[in-house]
Design a protein around this motif. Structure first.
Motif, PDB file in Angstrom:
ATOM      1  N   PHE A  20      22.175  14.386   2.602  1.00 11.28           N
ATOM      2  CA  PHE A  20      21.406  15.435   3.273  1.00 11.28           C
ATOM      3  C   PHE A  20      21.107  14.934   4.674  1.00 11.28           C
ATOM      4  N   ALA A  21      21.019  15.843   5.651  1.00  9.48           N
ATOM      5  CA  ALA A  21      20.764  15.404   7.025  1.00  9.48           C
ATOM      6  C   ALA A  21      20.008  16.450   7.819  1.00  9.48           C
ATOM      7  N   VAL A  22      19.219  15.971   8.772  1.00  9.06           N
ATOM      8  CA  VAL A  22      18.608  16.813   9.801  1.00  9.06           C
ATOM      9  C   VAL A  22      18.987  16.181  11.124  1.00  9.06           C
ATOM     10  N   ASN A  23      19.600  16.962  11.984  1.00 13.42           N
ATOM     11  CA  ASN A  23      19.951  16.515  13.336  1.00 13.42           C
ATOM     12  C   ASN A  23      19.334  17.517  14.302  1.00 13.42           C
ATOM     13  N   GLN A  24      18.054  17.353  14.518  1.00 11.41           N
ATOM     14  CA  GLN A  24      17.262  18.318  15.276  1.00 11.41           C
ATOM     15  C   GLN A  24      16.943  17.735  16.645  1.00 11.41           C
ATOM     16  N   ALA A  25      17.579  18.273  17.686  1.00 14.66           N
ATOM     17  CA  ALA A  25      17.341  17.771  19.043  1.00 14.66           C
ATOM     18  C   ALA A  25      16.197  18.499  19.731  1.00 14.66           C
ATOM     19  N   THR A  26      15.745  19.600  19.155  1.00 14.02           N
ATOM     20  CA  THR A  26      14.616  20.347  19.706  1.00 14.02           C
ATOM     21  C   THR A  26      13.450  20.273  18.733  1.00 14.02           C
ATOM     22  N   ALA A  27      12.362  20.921  19.054  1.00 13.71           N
ATOM     23  CA  ALA A  27      11.144  20.820  18.249  1.00 13.71           C
ATOM     24  C   ALA A  27      11.399  21.130  16.775  1.00 13.71           C
ATOM     25  N   LEU A  28      10.879  20.281  15.917  1.00 16.03           N
ATOM     26  CA  LEU A  28      10.973  20.447  14.478  1.00 16.03           C
ATOM     27  C   LEU A  28       9.564  20.496  13.917  1.00 16.03           C
ATOM     28  N   ILE A  29       9.331  21.433  13.035  1.00 14.83           N
ATOM     29  CA  ILE A  29       8.066  21.497  12.322  1.00 14.83           C
ATOM     30  C   ILE A  29       8.371  21.509  10.838  1.00 14.83           C
TER      31      ILE A  29
ATOM     32  N   LEU B   9      16.900   6.441   2.869  1.00 15.30           N
ATOM     33  CA  LEU B   9      16.587   7.209   4.070  1.00 15.30           C
ATOM     34  C   LEU B   9      17.028   6.399   5.277  1.00 15.30           C
ATOM     35  N   ASP B  10      17.843   7.019   6.136  1.00 14.06           N
ATOM     36  CA  ASP B  10      18.327   6.366   7.348  1.00 14.06           C
ATOM     37  C   ASP B  10      17.893   7.164   8.570  1.00 14.06           C
ATOM     38  N   PRO B  11      16.741   6.828   9.156  1.00 15.65           N
ATOM     39  CA  PRO B  11      16.332   7.494  10.388  1.00 15.65           C
ATOM     40  C   PRO B  11      17.146   6.957  11.559  1.00 15.65           C
ATOM     41  N   VAL B  12      17.704   7.854  12.349  1.00 14.31           N
ATOM     42  CA  VAL B  12      18.523   7.463  13.490  1.00 14.31           C
ATOM     43  C   VAL B  12      17.691   7.490  14.769  1.00 14.31           C
ATOM     44  N   SER B  13      17.030   8.616  15.015  1.00 13.02           N
ATOM     45  CA  SER B  13      16.187   8.765  16.195  1.00 13.02           C
ATOM     46  C   SER B  13      15.025   9.686  15.834  1.00 13.02           C
ATOM     47  N   VAL B  14      13.812   9.173  15.943  1.00 13.46           N
ATOM     48  CA  VAL B  14      12.627   9.930  15.524  1.00 13.46           C
ATOM     49  C   VAL B  14      11.556   9.856  16.603  1.00 13.46           C
ATOM     50  N   THR B  15      11.104  11.029  17.051  1.00 13.42           N
ATOM     51  CA  THR B  15       9.978  11.131  17.976  1.00 13.42           C
ATOM     52  C   THR B  15       9.069  12.230  17.441  1.00 13.42           C
ATOM     53  N   CYS B  16       7.958  11.840  16.820  1.00 19.30           N
ATOM     54  CA  CYS B  16       7.066  12.800  16.166  1.00 19.30           C
ATOM     55  C   CYS B  16       5.624  12.632  16.633  1.00 19.30           C
TER      56      CYS B  16
ATOM     57  N   THR C  96       9.023  18.450   4.724  1.00 16.08           N
ATOM     58  CA  THR C  96       7.848  19.186   4.237  1.00 16.08           C
ATOM     59  C   THR C  96       6.589  18.926   5.040  1.00 16.08           C
ATOM     60  N   ALA C  97       6.663  18.042   6.014  1.00 17.22           N
ATOM     61  CA  ALA C  97       5.522  17.786   6.897  1.00 17.22           C
ATOM     62  C   ALA C  97       6.061  17.197   8.191  1.00 17.22           C
ATOM     63  N   GLY C  98       5.290  17.338   9.242  1.00 17.99           N
ATOM     64  CA  GLY C  98       5.645  16.708  10.512  1.00 17.99           C
ATOM     65  C   GLY C  98       5.815  17.689  11.654  1.00 17.99           C
ATOM     66  N   THR C  99       5.592  17.164  12.841  1.00 23.00           N
ATOM     67  CA  THR C  99       5.849  17.881  14.081  1.00 23.00           C
ATOM     68  C   THR C  99       6.585  16.900  14.982  1.00 23.00           C
ATOM     69  N   CYS C 100       7.864  17.184  15.247  1.00 20.59           N
ATOM     70  CA  CYS C 100       8.705  16.211  15.939  1.00 20.59           C
ATOM     71  C   CYS C 100       9.460  16.853  17.102  1.00 20.59           C
ATOM     72  N   ALA C 101       9.625  16.095  18.171  1.00 20.86           N
ATOM     73  CA  ALA C 101      10.427  16.544  19.307  1.00 20.86           C
ATOM     74  C   ALA C 101      11.904  16.293  19.020  1.00 20.86           C
ATOM     75  N   THR C 102      12.232  15.120  18.479  1.00 22.01           N
ATOM     76  CA  THR C 102      13.593  14.826  18.018  1.00 22.01           C
ATOM     77  C   THR C 102      13.514  14.233  16.623  1.00 22.01           C
ATOM     78  N   PHE C 103      14.481  14.593  15.788  1.00 23.53           N
ATOM     79  CA  PHE C 103      14.456  14.134  14.398  1.00 23.53           C
ATOM     80  C   PHE C 103      15.887  14.096  13.872  1.00 23.53           C
ATOM     81  N   PHE C 104      16.509  12.930  13.959  1.00 22.56           N
ATOM     82  CA  PHE C 104      17.850  12.706  13.431  1.00 22.56           C
ATOM     83  C   PHE C 104      17.712  11.762  12.244  1.00 22.56           C
ATOM     84  N   VAL C 105      17.870  12.302  11.036  1.00 24.94           N
ATOM     85  CA  VAL C 105      17.628  11.531   9.816  1.00 24.94           C
ATOM     86  C   VAL C 105      18.692  11.873   8.776  1.00 24.94           C
TER      87      VAL C 105
END
Length: 119
Positions: free
Chosen positions: A3-12, A33-40, A101-110
């Motif tokens: 499973f993956a999330v590659n979110q370069a814009t705001a993620l909620i 879980l392999d976080p690649v780039s996370v800014t929350c 299921t939780a979080g507010t992130c500017a970038t989220f690649f996981v």
């Protein structure tokens, strides 16, 4: 399963990561879980559900919570984390759905991967 999330814009919260259908009854041996780039601003959490035979996005009101990650905070990129499944056994023809299921992130690649075996 992956499973993956590659979110370069705001993620909620409630960002869908994907759904898989089990062809046979399985036991999830482990998850990573392999976080690649996370800014929350608010740390994120990933939850995977056994949705039963109902396709599509589901929530904790479904069959069972398969696993929940620890909080994923800013700067977590590059550090893999093992997750122990809380409900490792999933019946045949059930859907497994993972979502943030939780979080507010500017970038989220996981990436989240699960190793499963037939029961």
């Amino acid at each position: 399963m992956a499973f993956a999330v590659n979110q370069a814009t705001a993620l909620i919260a409630n960002e869908h990561m994907g759904t898989f259908k089990t062809p046979t009854a399985i036991t999830i041996e482990n998850a990573t879980l392999d976080p690649v780039s996370v800014t929350c601003a608010v740390s994120a959490t990933i939850t995977c559900y056994d949705c039963g035979t109902s396709a599509g996005t589901c929530t904790s009101g479904q069959t069972a919570t398969v696993l929940t990650s620890a909080s994923i905070a800013t700067g977590a990129g590059g550090t893999s984390v093992d997750i122990t499944p809380s409900t490792p056994n999933v019946a045949a023809a059930h859907y497994i759905n993972c979502q943030v299921t939780a979080g507010t992130c500017a970038t989220f690649f996981v990436n989240l991967s699960m190793m499963a075996r037939p029961q």
